[in-house]
Design an enzyme around this catalytic site. Sequence first.
Site, PDB file in Angstrom:
ATOM      1  CG  ASP A   1      -2.021  -1.064   1.143  1.00  0.00           C
ATOM      2  OD1 ASP A   1      -1.977  -1.893   0.216  1.00  0.00           O
ATOM      3  OD2 ASP A   1      -2.890  -1.086   2.038  1.00  0.00           O
TER       4      ASP A   1
ATOM      5  CE  LYS B   1      -4.097  -4.247   1.055  1.00  0.00           C
ATOM      6  NZ  LYS B   1      -4.771  -3.206   1.825  1.00  0.00           N
TER       7      LYS B   1
ATOM      8  CB  CYS C   1      -2.355  -2.824   5.068  1.00  0.00           C
ATOM      9  SG  CYS C   1      -4.029  -2.130   4.967  1.00  0.00           S
TER      10      CYS C   1
END
Length: 211
Positions: free
Chosen positions: A15, A113, A158
């Site tokens: 991310d 995601k 995450c």
Amino acid sequence: MTIALSASDVLVVVDMQYDFLPGGALGVDGGDEIVPLINRLAAQFSNVVLTQDWHPADHVSFASQHSGKAAFDTIDLEYGTQVLWPDHCVWGTRGAELCQDLDIPHAQTIVRKGYNRRVDSYSGFQEADRRTRTGLAGYLRERGLESVYVVGLATDFCVGWTARDARAEGFNTIHIEDASRGINTNGSLAQAIADMDAAGVTRIGSSQILG
Ligand SMILES: [Zn+2]
């Protein structure tokens, strides 16, 4: 001691998107500082996978979708407690784009995601309902990759969930601590590190790879 990387090792970069960098909708302190380090690390790996948080504009994890709620409040959803976030990483927006300062042209795949409106997904392996799979575990196995090194943003969400799920999938899992940064809401950073330790995730510093 420097770790000798092999062709069965993979770096998972979590991310590294504008909304998670300082100035972004959900900016993580120091998130920009780790970009050069991640680039140096990635150059040492023959296998690199990127993850990308990728939400519709009306995603269930956004505080804006719940009247009377503010960012960092929690709510109970069917699959459990959900932290509410500022709107972030909405597909098609600049905030959702991967940081252009990432210099990893040899990255082999990008796993998106969080695209299901009703389910959040911190982990690169499975969504927060703990049932919906992203396909990453199968991808890594099919490619014969055995050791998963995890870096990126944010350590306590995450990155932590991705590392724990990698371990749960049977991969040797290593968190490179100084190549990630945390949000730290309500003690979440210490909790994430404790949870990774309990799951059997190894913690190292980048110097153990870069020398
Ligand atoms: Zn998200």
